[in-house]
Write a protein that holds these residues in place. Structure first.
Motif, PDB file in Angstrom:
ATOM      1  N   ILE A  67     100.650  40.611  29.654  1.00  0.00           N
ATOM      2  CA  ILE A  67     101.173  39.515  30.474  1.00  0.00           C
ATOM      3  C   ILE A  67     102.326  40.027  31.337  1.00  0.00           C
ATOM      4  CG2 ILE A  67     102.195  37.220  30.441  1.00  0.00           C
ATOM      5  CD1 ILE A  67      99.310  37.349  29.449  1.00  0.00           C
ATOM      6  N   ILE A  68     102.188  39.900  32.651  1.00  0.00           N
ATOM      7  CA  ILE A  68     103.244  40.300  33.580  1.00  0.00           C
ATOM      8  C   ILE A  68     104.230  39.149  33.706  1.00  0.00           C
ATOM      9  CG2 ILE A  68     103.761  41.046  35.931  1.00  0.00           C
ATOM     10  CD1 ILE A  68     100.921  42.137  36.104  1.00  0.00           C
ATOM     11  N   CYS A  69     105.512  39.455  33.567  1.00  0.00           N
ATOM     12  CA  CYS A  69     106.546  38.416  33.518  1.00  0.00           C
ATOM     13  C   CYS A  69     107.049  38.035  34.909  1.00  0.00           C
ATOM     14  CB  CYS A  69     107.730  38.888  32.678  1.00  0.00           C
ATOM     15  SG  CYS A  69     107.333  39.136  30.930  1.00  0.00           S
ATOM     16  N   TYR A  70     107.474  36.787  35.013  1.00  0.00           N
ATOM     17  CA  TYR A  70     108.195  36.244  36.153  1.00  0.00           C
ATOM     18  C   TYR A  70     107.379  36.205  37.439  1.00  0.00           C
ATOM     19  CZ  TYR A  70     111.727  37.762  32.793  1.00  0.00           C
ATOM     20  OH  TYR A  70     112.440  38.003  31.648  1.00  0.00           O
ATOM     21  N   VAL A  71     106.071  36.225  37.313  1.00  0.00           N
ATOM     22  CA  VAL A  71     105.203  36.065  38.481  1.00  0.00           C
ATOM     23  C   VAL A  71     104.079  35.109  38.107  1.00  0.00           C
ATOM     24  CG1 VAL A  71     105.686  38.346  39.450  1.00  0.00           C
ATOM     25  CG2 VAL A  71     103.791  38.069  37.843  1.00  0.00           C
ATOM     26  N   GLY A  72     103.525  34.451  39.128  1.00  0.00           N
ATOM     27  CA  GLY A  72     102.377  33.577  38.898  1.00  0.00           C
ATOM     28  C   GLY A  72     102.676  32.459  37.903  1.00  0.00           C
ATOM     29  N   THR A  73     101.735  32.250  36.972  1.00  0.00           N
ATOM     30  CA  THR A  73     101.883  31.161  35.999  1.00  0.00           C
ATOM     31  C   THR A  73     103.027  31.429  35.016  1.00  0.00           C
ATOM     32  OG1 THR A  73     100.215  32.230  34.590  1.00  0.00           O
ATOM     33  CG2 THR A  73      99.447  30.519  36.124  1.00  0.00           C
ATOM     34  N   HIS A  74     103.339  32.709  34.772  1.00  0.00           N
ATOM     35  CA  HIS A  74     104.436  32.998  33.843  1.00  0.00           C
ATOM     36  C   HIS A  74     105.770  32.516  34.397  1.00  0.00           C
ATOM     37  CE1 HIS A  74     107.479  35.345  31.594  1.00  0.00           C
ATOM     38  NE2 HIS A  74     106.618  35.211  30.594  1.00  0.00           N
ATOM     39  N   LEU A  75     105.916  32.495  35.716  1.00  0.00           N
ATOM     40  CA  LEU A  75     107.142  31.983  36.308  1.00  0.00           C
ATOM     41  C   LEU A  75     107.301  30.492  35.978  1.00  0.00           C
ATOM     42  CD1 LEU A  75     109.609  32.447  38.089  1.00  0.00           C
ATOM     43  CD2 LEU A  75     108.174  31.934  40.091  1.00  0.00           C
ATOM     44  N   ILE A  76     106.174  29.769  35.982  1.00  0.00           N
ATOM     45  CA  ILE A  76     106.211  28.346  35.612  1.00  0.00           C
ATOM     46  C   ILE A  76     106.561  28.206  34.136  1.00  0.00           C
ATOM     47  CG2 ILE A  76     104.843  26.227  35.438  1.00  0.00           C
ATOM     48  CD1 ILE A  76     103.168  27.245  37.777  1.00  0.00           C
TER      49      ILE A  76
END
Length: 470
Positions: free
Chosen positions: A150-159
């Protein structure tokens, strides 16, 4: 929140979750970042499995997949959202003085008790785990520590991050407000969790959130160890010295747990100092000393005879007077069940007759004898002693006019023991104008409202039973 006079907490139902709450704190001392300091044997590893069994974060990754983690995460978000809506509903209904249903009150009352104790860490850790990320040098981006895909602070993870930070902040604020304000302060209350203040509970919550953030962000072992130690030291100070709980068993239980936690943190500091030494006995020393810590804590009590041996007339501070009167009132409560309390109380009364400079001292007018007469509503000695305490409060207020806490405690005394609601209301009104702290300000508001409603009920001839809704 709903507080009722008939509310009575069972000690067992209190002790089990409270012990679990402290056990969750101990889990930080065996986190992977500091666990190597213990240099433990295989036997201790088995004990460690038990200690960390309820640490929900250890199940992330292997047992709890990313999708299950998201389900758990947003489940907690939904619960906090429901709490917020419930608080708004209760506030509006309270202002309108109209409740169509009591179940939101009951739900709020029961859940907040659990949320600020043994459920605080599971909920907050699950929310904060969403932003537990580290920088991947090869990929040149932040990835989740437990779920590296999981890549952090981008896309859905930012939400997810926005929800994590926002609802964690709301949850902590609600927990702190509950800890500061939601407790019974009257000594006559049947609630075994009644106490004079909530500083220890606030300190406990702050310890939890600080340790979570530090262990998630900081990698320096010294910072982790010292943060744990000074947090435990502060916690022990409030539970041992401040000693806010009226119930002896509850107060003693907290002293035992806080000393055990302080002992655990102290051992970790020593092990950090000996880090370069080939020493593997730290775990043995820690475990073997636990019974002695428990025995020592039973003999540790700030409310000792020293509180009574000081001058009964001249007090150096408002705190001394509050402690003195509180201990005397506790002796009056326990003298029927505890022979030692009976003897101490008799000795105290005899000494007061000697040192009291007032010729019209209530205890000098007659020679009260303590008798256990169940059919006697108000014993003579009790009436005289309450008059003595009342004079102590009046003298103390004249000397410490700016003490908000002293006036609040005097108001409680007038309300509980002297049944003088009007004078109690006067003391609370004066205290309200002395720039009280947030905690004291809330207590003043709450009990002024209770007294006003009781006086209105007396004037109207109605008495539907006292319900304290805040």
């Amino acid at each position: 929140m709903l507080l009722k006079e008939e509310d009575d907490a069972n000690f067992l139902f209190f002790a089990v979750p409270t012990a679990g709450d402290f056990l969750q704190m101990v889990q930080f001392l065996f986190d992977d970042k500091v666990a190597f300091l213990w240099n433990a044997t295989e036997l201790f590893d088995n004990i460690l499995v038990f200690i960390t069994f309820f640490d929900i974060t250890q199940y992330f990754g292997d047992i709890i997949t990313w999708n299950l983690f998201l389900l758990l995460f947003y489940g907690y978000v939904a619960i906090i959202f429901i709490i917020i809506v419930d608080i708004i509903y209760v506030s509006i209904s309270f202002n309108r003085k109209q409740f169509t249903s009591l179940w939101p009150l009951i739900f709020l009352r029961n859940f907040v008790n659990m949320a600020v104790t043994f459920l605080f860490l599971p909920i907050s850790e699950s929310l904060l785990s969403m932003i537990d990320c580290q920088f991947n040098v090869e990929a040149q981006q932040y990835v989740h520590t437990v779920y590296p895909d999981i890549i952090c602070y981008v896309g859905t993870h930012l939400i997810h991050t926005i929800f994590s930070v926002g609802f964690t902040a709301v949850f902590v604020i609600i927990s702190l407000i509950v800890a500061i304000n939601y407790f019974e302060t009257r000594m006559s209350s049947p609630n075994i969790l009644a106490r004079s203040n909530s500083r220890a509970e606030v300190c406990f919550i702050m310890n939890k959130i600080v340790l979570q953030l530090v262990f998630m962000v900081v990698g320096n072992t010294w910072i982790l160890v010292l943060t744990s130690f000074f947090g435990a030291l502060t916690l022990a100070y409030y539970y041992l010295y401040d000693d806010a709980y009226y119930n002896r068993m509850v107060a003693q239980f907290y002293k035992i747990l806080s000393l055990l936690y302080l002992w655990s943190c102290s051992i970790l500091v020593v092990l950090k100092i000996l880090e370069g030494v080939d020493y593997s006995g730290g775990a043995v020393v820690w475990a073997s000393a636990i019974p002695f810590i428990v025995i020592f804590s039973w003999g540790f009590s700030r409310n000792s005879l020293k509180t009574l041996t000081k001058n009964q007339i001249k007090f150096e501070s408002a705190r001394e007077l509050i402690d003195h009167t509180r201990f005397v009132l506790q002796l009056m409560e326990y003298h029927k069940k505890d022979k030692q309390s009976y003897l101490v109380l008799v000795g105290y009364m005899q000494k007061h007759k000697i040192v009291c400079p007032q010729p019209d001292c209530p205890l000098k007018v007659t020679t009260p004898k303590i008798r256990n007469l169940e059919n006697e509503e108000k014993k003579e000695w009790e009436t005289k002693l309450l008059q003595v305490i009342d004079r102590m409060y009046e003298s103390g207020i004249n000397k410490f006019r700016l003490s908000v806490r002293l006036r609040i405690m005097y108001a409680f005394f007038l309300l509980e023991k002297m049944n003088n609601k009007k004078k109690a209301l006067e003391e609370l009104t004066i205290a309200e104008n002395l720039k009280p702290s947030f905690e004291d300000e809330f207590l003043i508001y709450r009990y002024k409202k209770i007294i006003d409603e009781n006086l209105d009920e007396q004037n109207s001839g109605e008495n539907e039973g006292e319900v304290d809704i805040v």
